[in-house]
Design an enzyme around this catalytic site. Structure first.
Site, PDB file in Angstrom:
ATOM      1  N   LYS A 113       0.829  -1.208   0.000  1.00  0.00           N
ATOM      2  CA  LYS A 113       0.000   0.000   0.000  1.00  0.00           C
ATOM      3  C   LYS A 113       0.866   1.260   0.000  1.00  0.00           C
ATOM      4  O   LYS A 113       0.528   2.250  -0.645  1.00  0.00           O
ATOM      5  CB  LYS A 113      -0.948   0.004   1.213  1.00  0.00           C
ATOM      6  CG  LYS A 113      -2.150  -0.922   1.041  1.00  0.00           C
ATOM      7  CD  LYS A 113      -3.111  -0.355   0.034  1.00  0.00           C
ATOM      8  CE  LYS A 113      -4.407  -1.085  -0.211  1.00  0.00           C
ATOM      9  NZ  LYS A 113      -4.471  -2.491  -0.298  1.00  0.00           N
ATOM     10  N   LYS A 195      -3.154 -11.972  -9.721  1.00  0.00           N
ATOM     11  CA  LYS A 195      -4.447 -12.562  -9.400  1.00  0.00           C
ATOM     12  C   LYS A 195      -5.586 -11.633  -9.793  1.00  0.00           C
ATOM     13  O   LYS A 195      -5.377 -10.430  -9.982  1.00  0.00           O
ATOM     14  CB  LYS A 195      -4.505 -12.867  -7.910  1.00  0.00           C
ATOM     15  CG  LYS A 195      -4.258 -11.633  -7.055  1.00  0.00           C
ATOM     16  CD  LYS A 195      -4.643 -11.829  -5.603  1.00  0.00           C
ATOM     17  CE  LYS A 195      -4.726 -10.488  -4.898  1.00  0.00           C
ATOM     18  NZ  LYS A 195      -5.554 -10.398  -3.760  1.00  0.00           N
ATOM     19  N   LYS A 198     -10.156  -6.662  -7.119  1.00  0.00           N
ATOM     20  CA  LYS A 198     -11.220  -5.674  -7.247  1.00  0.00           C
ATOM     21  C   LYS A 198     -10.722  -4.399  -7.899  1.00  0.00           C
ATOM     22  O   LYS A 198     -11.439  -3.754  -8.638  1.00  0.00           O
ATOM     23  CB  LYS A 198     -11.750  -5.312  -5.864  1.00  0.00           C
ATOM     24  CG  LYS A 198     -12.560  -6.396  -5.242  1.00  0.00           C
ATOM     25  CD  LYS A 198     -13.525  -5.776  -4.239  1.00  0.00           C
ATOM     26  CE  LYS A 198     -13.839  -6.758  -3.142  1.00  0.00           C
ATOM     27  NZ  LYS A 198     -12.990  -6.584  -1.955  1.00  0.00           N
TER      28      LYS A 198
HETATM   29  P1  ADP Z   1      -9.415  -7.808  -3.539  1.00  0.00           P
HETATM   30  O1  ADP Z   1      -8.068  -8.446  -3.342  1.00  0.00           O
HETATM   31  O2  ADP Z   1      -9.961  -8.099  -4.871  1.00  0.00           O
HETATM   32  O3  ADP Z   1      -9.486  -6.366  -3.145  1.00  0.00           O
HETATM   33  P2  ADP Z   1     -10.371  -8.499  -0.956  1.00  0.00           P
HETATM   34  O4  ADP Z   1      -8.981  -8.186  -0.521  1.00  0.00           O
HETATM   35  O5  ADP Z   1     -11.468  -7.673  -0.399  1.00  0.00           O
HETATM   36  O6  ADP Z   1     -10.405  -8.533  -2.535  1.00  0.00           O
HETATM   37  O7  ADP Z   1     -10.653 -10.035  -0.640  1.00  0.00           O
HETATM   38  C1  ADP Z   1     -11.829 -10.603  -0.140  1.00  0.00           C
HETATM   39  C2  ADP Z   1     -11.615 -12.098  -0.022  1.00  0.00           C
HETATM   40  O8  ADP Z   1     -11.425 -12.676  -1.328  1.00  0.00           O
HETATM   41  C3  ADP Z   1     -10.394 -12.496   0.778  1.00  0.00           C
HETATM   42  O9  ADP Z   1     -10.673 -13.652   1.542  1.00  0.00           O
HETATM   43  C4  ADP Z   1      -9.361 -12.802  -0.257  1.00  0.00           C
HETATM   44  O10 ADP Z   1      -8.403 -13.734   0.182  1.00  0.00           O
HETATM   45  C5  ADP Z   1     -10.196 -13.391  -1.373  1.00  0.00           C
HETATM   46  N1  ADP Z   1      -9.581 -13.170  -2.700  1.00  0.00           N
HETATM   47  C6  ADP Z   1      -9.417 -11.980  -3.337  1.00  0.00           C
HETATM   48  N2  ADP Z   1      -8.840 -12.145  -4.551  1.00  0.00           N
HETATM   49  C7  ADP Z   1      -8.621 -13.477  -4.687  1.00  0.00           C
HETATM   50  C8  ADP Z   1      -8.076 -14.297  -5.734  1.00  0.00           C
HETATM   51  N3  ADP Z   1      -7.679 -13.785  -6.897  1.00  0.00           N
HETATM   52  N4  ADP Z   1      -8.001 -15.627  -5.524  1.00  0.00           N
HETATM   53  C9  ADP Z   1      -8.446 -16.176  -4.358  1.00  0.00           C
HETATM   54  N5  ADP Z   1      -8.977 -15.471  -3.350  1.00  0.00           N
HETATM   55  C10 ADP Z   1      -9.073 -14.140  -3.485  1.00  0.00           C
END
Ligand code: ADP
Ligand code: TRP
Length: 332
Positions: A113, A195, A198
């Site tokens: 971050k 990966k 969002k």
């Molecule tokens: P992002 O990384 O897209 O901002 P979040 O951090 O809010 O999403 O993650 C919400 C949940 O989804 C967490 O438990 C996170 O581990 C899971 N998650 C997010 N992206 C992935 C991914 N590409 N593969 C597997 N799990 C994921």
């Protein structure tokens, strides 16, 4: 017998995607029968990246609707919004006294971050793992269904639990990451780099809200090459990613067919992507449609949020009463 306690949260920072679904939500849905589940929208956490707060309400309601559409039943689980449970903030304050600046600065997500938003290195960002620990410990959870990227945060949570127990007296179990498969899952992005997420690489991420044409467009643009020239070639990682995605939504026999084609150096990536696109469309459409209809029903969502807050606070109050007693903050 008392059911074991489970907690997990998702930040309302954008549309949910397949990574969230397979990394987190699918596990939530499977856990709701056998465990005492607390799932929440982490709206406080989302403030660490200074989102446009005019969007906050819509984002929170949207995430709730998508979770219910994906199969969560608010009658079975406690589904709530983090900021409706002020007890979490009190526990966060207590845990901050046990958290050291040095260890928080070393957290990989914090370092990421700092790189992404060098002009906004606020203390909320630094103490993000402390708030996350409070989210989990407030219900004295044993399991936390999350994706692989959250493992370090759980490690930190266990450290805080231990420190609290050691300093003030035994209260918190040490929570573990949970996944029904053997290993935590990472859903790869369509561009072969990293990966699904969002906020980053939007065109390489499939969102649960994407319409059918957009899903097809994204899948067809996924990175491939001209294909293997000899049988049993080594598979490049961006092709492995496509297989991994196919494994999530397609029939086993379909995946098998393309695997054999690859091994025989006879694969046509165009055909594979077309098939993957159609299987993605079939998978995402019912969730999207259901989420849209739930999102429009504000009276229902209001009831879900109120009911969730009530249940979550009941459990949280109990923990806070105990922490106050152990820390020595109850004077009469
Ligand atoms: P992002 O990384 O897209 O901002 P979040 O951090 O809010 O999403 O993650 C919400 C949940 O989804 C967490 O438990 C996170 O581990 C899971 N998650 C997010 N992206 C992935 C991914 N590409 N593969 C597997 N799990 C994921
Ligand atoms: N940090 C998590 C993420 O980015 C979201 C989260 C906040 C969370 N509090 C939590 C997940 C408590 C599990 C338990 O995905």
């Amino acid at each position: 017998m008392k059911k074991e306690i489970v907690v997990s949260g998702i930040r309302p920072t954008g549309n949910l995607h397949l990574g969230n679904y397979f990394g987190a939500m699918r596990n939530y849905v499977r856990m709701q029968e056998e465990y005492d589940c607390y799932f929440f929208v982490a709206d406080w956490h989302s403030l660490t990246t200074h989102p446009d707060t005019k969007e906050l309400r819509n984002s929170v309601l949207h995430v709730l609707a998508e979770n219910i559409a994906a199969g969560l039943d608010p009658g079975k689980v406690c589904l709530y919004v983090q900021s409706t449970v002020p007890e979490i903030a009190e526990l966060y304050l207590n845990l901050n006294m046990l958290a050291y600046k040095g260890e928080l600065e070393k957290t990989p997500t914090f370092k990421d971050k700092v790189r992404l938003q060098p002009d906004n290195v606020n203390t909320g960002l630094l103490t993000y793992p402390v708030l996350m620990a409070a989210d989990i410990l407030i219900h004295r959870a044993k399991y936390v269904p999350v994706g692989k990227d959250q493992e370090q945060h759980l490690e930190i949570t266990r450290n805080f639990a231990q420190r609290f127990n050691h300093r003030y007296g035994e209260l918190f179990p040490e929570p573990k990451a949970f996944n029904f498969g053997e290993s935590l899952l990472k859903v790869p992005s369509l561009d072969g780099a990293g990966k699904m997420s969002k906020s980053e690489n939007q065109f390489a991420t499939l969102y649960l809200a994407d319409d059918n044409d957009l899903i097809r467009k994204k899948v067809m643009k996924a990175k491939t090459d001209s294909g293997p020239t000899t049988p049993h070639s080594e598979m490049p990682d961006y092709i492995q990613n496509l297989f991994q995605l196919m494994q999530l939504v397609s029939e086993e026999s379909t995946v098998q067919k393309f695997r054999e084609d690859f091994n025989n150096a006879a694969i046509r990536y165009g055909d594979m992507k077309k098939q993957l696109a159609e299987d993605m469309v079939a998978f995402i459409t019912p969730i999207r449609e259901k989420a849209e209809s739930i999102r429009r029903d504000e009276a229902y969502l209001k009831k879900v949020v109120e009911q969730g807050a009530e249940k979550a606070r009941e459990s949280a109050r109990e923990t806070i009463a105990q922490t106050r007693k152990l820390v020595g903050l109850n004077y009469f």
